[in-house]
Design an enzyme around this catalytic site. Structure first.
Site, PDB file in Angstrom:
ATOM      1  N   HIS A  27      -0.887   0.212  -9.644  1.00 40.74           N
ATOM      2  CA  HIS A  27      -1.848  -1.397  -8.511  1.00 40.74           C
ATOM      3  C   HIS A  27      -2.566  -2.877  -9.621  1.00 40.74           C
ATOM      4  O   HIS A  27      -3.420  -3.599  -9.378  1.00 40.74           O
ATOM      5  CB  HIS A  27      -2.964  -0.777  -8.117  1.00 40.74           C
ATOM      6  N   ARG A  83       1.427  -0.827   0.657  1.00 41.38           N
ATOM      7  CA  ARG A  83       0.080   0.444  -0.330  1.00 41.38           C
ATOM      8  C   ARG A  83       0.710   0.864  -0.039  1.00 41.38           C
ATOM      9  O   ARG A  83       2.102   1.058   0.830  1.00 41.38           O
ATOM     10  CB  ARG A  83      -1.171   0.029   1.334  1.00 41.38           C
TER      11      ARG A  83
END
Length: 313
Positions: A275, A227
């Site tokens: 991502h 993250r």
């Protein structure tokens, strides 16, 4: 409540048709619909979602289960509009394999000096760099959970000297494991490629800041597939600009999509990916969703893979 048994699907990134087909195979009597194809919201019992808009859940008064379309639930469980029903995550070996493959690609790219060859190609220069044996390259993995542990094992299988760090003690064959806050900086000082695979929790957000980046040997490389909020992005940019970090492969960012004015876009020593390191696979993950739905139908309180806010997954 109406007699229908509907699962509502919401994701701007995941393929509805694939999920609907996989769930139809796993649970033929389940009615799977897009969020914009619900006739009566009271018929909806289950929600399979990835980053739904604020207020989404309030539409469905009879929800009994929410399934997060991914392994990390930090963005979902941080919301203040969740229904008081079990919130589950996906725990799929295929996701772990996909993540390990991306991590291996990123590590090998740096270990084999591919960025130098890419720069040589752009300059039309034949830049030879002699290959190094994997055993001479020290790789650190932060986070040894389901995904991190699998990736660390794969790196060890490829012959790298792998060091792993986690909050609590872990034992993984072929990986030199350490744990706890006091062990972090010493481990960082040993590795030349650092892979961040921690969940986002109050304890891990901002964990890798200026001090931790400075602890890495000069020229080290950072790979973040976890993250964006775990790494202090301004400190990371500064370390890349002043040459303390030799490069980075970044799949996650503090703000996603990465803003167009971020200097990370134009750094030649940085690879930006959107991502994509791992994603839920409908064909393999549908079975665990179906099993939890069967448990809900039967009144079984033993729901599998319930999200843990303290762990971020």
């Amino acid at each position: 409540m109406a007699g229908r048994d509907i699962l509502v699907f919401y994701s701007e990134a995941d393929p509805f048709e694939e999920w609907a087909a996989a769930l139809a195979q796993a649970l033929p009597d389940l009615d799977v619909r897009r969020h914009d194809a619900i006739d009566d919201p009271a018929d909806v019992r289950y929600a399979l979602v990835w980053k739904p808009p604020v207020g989404f859940f309030a539409r469905f008064p009879n929800l009994a289960l929410v399934i997060n379309l991914g392994a990390g639930t930090d963005a979902l469980i941080a919301r203040d509009d969740l229904p008081t029903v079990p919130i589950t995550r996906l725990s799929d070996p295929a996701m772990a394999q996909m993540m390990a493959g991306f991590v291996l690609f990123a590590v090998l790219r740096h270990a084999r000096d591919i960025p130098a060859f890419e720069a040589g190609q752009r300059a039309r220069e034949w830049r030879y760099v002699h290959p190094r044996a994997a055993a001479t390259i020290r790789v650190g993995v932060l986070g040894l959970g389901e995904l991190g542990g699998h990736a660390a094992s794969e790196l060890a299988r490829q012959g790298f000297e792998v060091h792993g760090w986690s909050r609590t003690p872990k034992a993984i064959p072929g990986v030199a494991c350490c744990s706890g806050g006091d062990a972090l900086l010493p481990m960082l000082g040993k590795v030349e490629i650092l892979v961040v695979m921690l969940p986002s929790t109050p304890r891990t957000r901002g964990l890798i800041g200026e001090r931790e980046l400075a602890a890495l040997p000069r020229g080290a490389v950072l790979v973040n597939v976890a993250r964006g909020d775990i790494v202090d992005e301004p400190a990371l940019i500064a370390a890349l600009q002043d040459g303390h970090l030799g490069g980075a492969t970044l799949d996650v960012f503090a703000t996603e999509p990465l803003p167009a004015d971020s200097p990370l876009w134009t750094m030649e020593n940085v690879l930006v990916t959107p991502h994509v390191a791992s994603a839920a696979i409908p064909a393999t993950a549908a079975a665990q969703i179906a099993e939890n739905i069967r448990r809900v139908r039967a009144g079984d309180r033993d729901i599998r893979h319930v999200a843990d806010p303290a762990r971020g997954y």
